[in-house]
Every structure is written in C-alpha cells, then in structure tokens.
Scaffold this active site. Sequence first.
Site, PDB file in Angstrom:
ATOM      1  N   GLN A 207       0.814  -1.205   0.000  1.00  0.00           N
ATOM      2  CA  GLN A 207       0.000   0.000   0.000  1.00  0.00           C
ATOM      3  C   GLN A 207       0.857   1.269   0.000  1.00  0.00           C
ATOM      4  O   GLN A 207       0.352   2.362   0.261  1.00  0.00           O
ATOM      5  CB  GLN A 207      -0.939   0.002   1.219  1.00  0.00           C
ATOM      6  CG  GLN A 207      -1.841  -1.223   1.277  1.00  0.00           C
ATOM      7  CD  GLN A 207      -2.876  -1.174   2.384  1.00  0.00           C
ATOM      8  OE1 GLN A 207      -4.021  -1.499   2.174  1.00  0.00           O
ATOM      9  NE2 GLN A 207      -2.462  -0.765   3.571  1.00  0.00           N
ATOM     10  N   ASN A 236      -3.641   3.030   0.050  1.00  0.00           N
ATOM     11  CA  ASN A 236      -3.456   2.817   1.484  1.00  0.00           C
ATOM     12  C   ASN A 236      -4.807   2.779   2.180  1.00  0.00           C
ATOM     13  O   ASN A 236      -5.430   3.822   2.428  1.00  0.00           O
ATOM     14  CB  ASN A 236      -2.579   3.924   2.069  1.00  0.00           C
ATOM     15  CG  ASN A 236      -2.325   3.715   3.555  1.00  0.00           C
ATOM     16  OD1 ASN A 236      -2.526   2.625   4.094  1.00  0.00           O
ATOM     17  ND2 ASN A 236      -1.867   4.758   4.220  1.00  0.00           N
ATOM     18  N   ASP A 263       2.748  -8.537  10.133  1.00  0.00           N
ATOM     19  CA  ASP A 263       3.038  -7.123   9.939  1.00  0.00           C
ATOM     20  C   ASP A 263       4.289  -6.998   9.081  1.00  0.00           C
ATOM     21  O   ASP A 263       5.009  -7.978   8.840  1.00  0.00           O
ATOM     22  CB  ASP A 263       3.211  -6.437  11.286  1.00  0.00           C
ATOM     23  CG  ASP A 263       2.677  -5.018  11.280  1.00  0.00           C
ATOM     24  OD1 ASP A 263       2.574  -4.436  10.186  1.00  0.00           O
ATOM     25  OD2 ASP A 263       2.358  -4.496  12.357  1.00  0.00           O
ATOM     26  N   ASP A 265       6.972  -4.513   9.542  1.00  0.00           N
ATOM     27  CA  ASP A 265       8.209  -4.114  10.222  1.00  0.00           C
ATOM     28  C   ASP A 265       8.600  -5.153  11.273  1.00  0.00           C
ATOM     29  O   ASP A 265       8.651  -4.871  12.471  1.00  0.00           O
ATOM     30  CB  ASP A 265       8.083  -2.724  10.834  1.00  0.00           C
ATOM     31  CG  ASP A 265       6.845  -2.565  11.715  1.00  0.00           C
ATOM     32  OD1 ASP A 265       5.964  -3.440  11.657  1.00  0.00           O
ATOM     33  OD2 ASP A 265       6.779  -1.562  12.448  1.00  0.00           O
ATOM     34  N   ASP A 375      -7.576  -5.992  15.068  1.00  0.00           N
ATOM     35  CA  ASP A 375      -7.183  -7.339  15.497  1.00  0.00           C
ATOM     36  C   ASP A 375      -7.964  -7.783  16.729  1.00  0.00           C
ATOM     37  O   ASP A 375      -8.495  -8.903  16.777  1.00  0.00           O
ATOM     38  CB  ASP A 375      -5.671  -7.424  15.759  1.00  0.00           C
ATOM     39  CG  ASP A 375      -5.120  -6.269  16.574  1.00  0.00           C
ATOM     40  OD1 ASP A 375      -5.911  -5.497  17.169  1.00  0.00           O
ATOM     41  OD2 ASP A 375      -3.875  -6.130  16.634  1.00  0.00           O
ATOM     42  N   HIS A 399       9.274  -7.269  16.514  1.00  0.00           N
ATOM     43  CA  HIS A 399       8.486  -6.184  15.933  1.00  0.00           C
ATOM     44  C   HIS A 399       8.912  -4.888  16.622  1.00  0.00           C
ATOM     45  O   HIS A 399       9.266  -4.894  17.802  1.00  0.00           O
ATOM     46  CB  HIS A 399       6.996  -6.466  16.198  1.00  0.00           C
ATOM     47  CG  HIS A 399       6.041  -5.491  15.598  1.00  0.00           C
ATOM     48  ND1 HIS A 399       5.805  -4.241  16.126  1.00  0.00           N
ATOM     49  CD2 HIS A 399       5.238  -5.593  14.513  1.00  0.00           C
ATOM     50  CE1 HIS A 399       4.893  -3.618  15.391  1.00  0.00           C
ATOM     51  NE2 HIS A 399       4.531  -4.414  14.407  1.00  0.00           N
TER      52      HIS A 399
END
Length: 638
Positions: A207, A236, A263, A265, A375, A399
């Site tokens: 995105q 996005n 995720d 990162d 989530d 993370h």
Amino acid sequence: MASEWTELQRVVFPQDGDPDVLPLYVDTDVWARFGGREVRVSDRAHIDDVLGRRSFRVAAGERASFAAYFNAFPASYWQHWTVVDRIRLRVSATGSGTLLVYRSTAQGVQQRVTTEPLETGAETTVELPVTTFGDGGWYWFDVVAGREDVVVSDAVWETDRAPVTDGTAAIGITTMNKPDYCARTLAAIADDADLDRLVSRVYVIDQGTSLVADEPEYPEVSARLGERLQLIQQANLGGSGGFARSMYETLEAGDAEYLILLDDDVTIEPESIARSIRFSRFAKKPVLVGGHMFDLLNRPVMHAFAETVDFSPFMWHAQPHDEVPHDFRFGNLRQTKWMHARMDADYNGWWFCLIPVAAIREVGLSLPAFIKWDDAEYCLRAGANGFPTVTLPGAALWHVSWLDKDDSIDWQAYFHARNRFVAALLHSPFPDGGRITDDSFRWDVRHLLAMQYYPITLRHRALRDILRGPAHMQRELPTILGSLRATAKEFPEKTVLHDGDIPATVEGKKVYPLPLDGKPAKGPRGIPLAIFTARMSLRQALTKPAARNVEAPQVELAKRDGSWFRLPYYDSALVSTADGTGKVRYTRDPARFRRMIRESRRLHRELRRRWPELSKQYRDALPEITSPEAWRRTFDGQ
C-alpha cells in the site's frame, strides 16, 4: 495401531549469529539460589557453539540447557487445545554425554523426568505423556558433555497421534513503505524448507510508494517462491484494508485452510510459522493461533505474552498474571515462574496471527477500521462464534515496539477513539457500555490539561462519526487518513522543531530526572487526583497565560516528563518527540480548553444515552461492512 511420528516442534538456533538472542534458544550462564547460596545450573553458552540452524556444540565437561523460550515444549497448551496426549523427544548427537529431561508445573517448579545416555551414532528417544499439564507446565532437556564435545545435530518434539487435518496455510503481509523489511521476511520464508510443504501461498499487499518489487533482492526471492507469491498493489487502506485483502484473496483462491497475518516491520523466526500451522492441524476445534512479540530493537525483550480486554472500560491490556516487558537476558524460562502457567488470551495482535479460513467464512473479514482495534475486535468476534484465540509460546517474531511512539497524540488518536468505541458497541456485555464513556472523558481531560488540542479535535471527530452510524467506516476508508493529516496544519503543536528552529525558553531548560528506581513517575491517584484535576482544570479554563510565556516557551521537558500531570503547571512548554528527532511546542489556550471540555462532556453523554440504539445499529451492520462483497467494492473503487 499407532500412526507414524509427526514433527510438532523442531529445536532450532539463531539464523543470524546474533549473540543477543541466544538466551531465547539456549539457557545461558544461569545462576540460582539453593540452600542460601548461589550455584551455577547451566554453563555459559557462546554464539560460536551454534554450528548451524539445527546443531549446537556442548564443550567437553560442560552442560547446556535448552530450557529456553524457542526450544522448550509448551506441554500445557498442547494438552488443553489439541488432541496430542503423548509426545516423543528425539535427539541425534555425536560424542558421548548425558541427556536429562525435565518438566515443570504450573507454578514453575522443576522436576526431572528421566536421564538417558547420549552416544555417537545412536539416536536417543524419550516418550513422554502430555496428560498432567492442565494449568501449565513445559518439557525441556539438558545435555551434559563427557570428556569430549557433544554436538547436538538434530532434536525434535513429535507425536504419534494423528492430526485432525492436514491443511496448508496462506501468509498475508501488509506493507506500507517498509520494502526492505518485507523483502527480508519473504527471504526468510523462502529459505525454510519446512515451509515449502506447509505454506501454499504468500500474499504481499503493498500500500506504499516505496515498493517491495523495487528492492534489489526481490527478483531472486520472487523466483524462489515462484507461483506461491502474489504481489498486490492497492491504495493505502490501513492495516485493516491490507489484511482484509489477504482474507479476500485467500477465500477466492480456496486452497488454504489457514491464513497467517504478518506485519511488515518485523523479523520472523520461520520455525514459528511452522509451529502455528502444526498446532492448528492438531487442534480439537479450529482456533486462532497467535505469536508473541519481541522488541526488534532490543531483541531479548518480550513485549506481549497474553493479551486480554477488560470489558468494563473496554481497554486492552496484558493478562493479569504476565509480567511484560520481560528481558530473557536476566530471567530465562526456568527462572520465570509466571511463564509456566497456561494463560488464555482474548485476542492476538496482527503482527502474527493464524486465522482458520473457516472462521473467515463464518464471521467475515476485518472491520474497516484502518488501524487500531481491528485485530482485537476480530478475535472477539471470532471467539463469540466458537473460534477462540490461543497465543502459543515458542511462536514469535520481533516487531518495533510501541513504547517510544506518539500515536495517541498524532493522527492515530482518531482511530484509537473511534475503533475502541465501535468494538465496544459490538462486543460490550453492558447495556450502557460500562465505564468506557467515563474513561474516555478522563483521557480527554488529561490531553487538555497537557495542552494537546490536536488529538482532542480528532477524538471528538471520531465520536461524532460514531454517532452518525456505521456506514461511514467502509465509505470513508480510502480518504480518512488524508483528511486527518490535513487537520494537523491548524495546530502549531504538530510542527516538529529541529535544532535550528528551537527557541530559547523563558525559564531555561528544565529536565526532570527519573526516580531512583529508574521507572517513570506516576500521576496522582484517588482523592489527590480529584483535587489535582479540579484545580488544574480551573487554572486552564479561567486564567490567562503570561504574555512572555506565549511569545516564548516557558520550559523545556524531556519526553518522559511532558506528562499530563506535569504540563498543566506551565503556560507553554517544549517537549521532546518520542523518537528523539526534535521538539514540539504546547501553548495554553483557555478559550479552546473551555470549548473542548464542554464538547467532550456533551459527546460522551450523548454516546451513553444512545448506547442501546447505536449498539444495535453497529451489530446489525457488522455482517455487511465486513463482508467480502463490501470489501470488494472498496478494493474496486479505491
């Protein structure tokens, strides 16, 4: 007749030669107190003893313990959630030594189970019951080398029980301008041969404007993953839009039984992906399987173990019995008694979460929340429909942690407020929402006392949007971020000042020291809190700031000291940003304070008054706004 033995969990070691993470795989240099004195229970392990992904050297005369997060076996979780009632530890080694197998109780009490010889060329196996771990407990093993080095070349926890299903998983990665991280995750998946048999597809939902496909290593990793890899570029739509796209594509493909959300990162331990899939295959009924989160920038530190929702204020937090953050350099599994109790979770963060496709078919796709609470809401929704969440020890990734972020005072303040209330309207058991409106109003007061007017503007916009009904969520998903960011231009507090732009303060720099225990100071509580809030609210609303303090900031504070209970003493202040790149300036505005506090009170009262009506609206609309058809229209219309 017993079926063949099936691998559940393989003993693995760090891939990247990082000594900081070795305590997560091997119990290093551990001391314990027995009879009033300190004694060594495990010799020091070195990163040089890691000979490969599955092999480890124990030097002659030394002892190594695999009572570590990634290599002990979390027996209580397997007993409670799966059909596995018997396992086998199988160890292959060269050199002569001794294998010692241990278990723990839910209270963290260590008990030796058996002792077996290790001999070169002979495979050592130990069969173990998984029937007495109702409330908690692990299995692990130690290796003691004799007069020569012992090299553990392979070790596996396995079972002869038949799995309930043998389905494969798709992986969905949502990324936004972190192409280097994403490319490394794809490479880690491609490098792990076990995942070739377990993972049928990998979706990358890009995105961003810095694209994964433009990374130098992407063509090579794409070639290795082959047809399993599908790269999808879209506008996005936030994390929820990216993860919903993975859910949608998985339903359309129809060839995976599970979807693992990751995720961008992050740094993944690939064995964790394999473990989550195997656990799901043996589960008595379909469950969501989450992974724990370690700090990417301080890798031995765990930040999330078992996440729950307190339904009265409707706020997420750690399970009451876990103690995170936890640093494994100073307390490994054997010394961390709270980690031996089985802890049940209400939800798992979508940094790493496996969702059965059956759950997606039954409860729908992600809430169109953009970010925050998507989530938690999804896991609560799935749980209400018979799909509980299990956060599985030994399944984890690294993370970027949330400790040093300003997301409650930037554009994300809107989503923190709106999505928390929407989740509560959908799932709160209280007819009036419990304490959420009172708690939210208190947060408004704290922001206002701290002269943080931008997040209050966004929070109030969020509450007004909630009152408009659920249709705005899917309709405004593609445009909401730009609108929120544009609002920041109206607030000087959102301009980050750097070295050349930072003005001198009136009273000079004042940085409060940390308390002697090293922990941040806490604000007033109880009656002192009520008195403080009343006194400071009157000051903020009724007294004018000094002219010189409006012209120049009155004081300079470190980020940790720019708190809601210190800032109210000043008319203006410079406060460091969380990432340390600059400073922002807050200036007291009595008129704005009065206007905003009145609006906050009005909005929260209206929310509480209309709670039953709004709850029905959102619950009735949920199947539509989370349906594949609604999301398809959003994807097509972006």
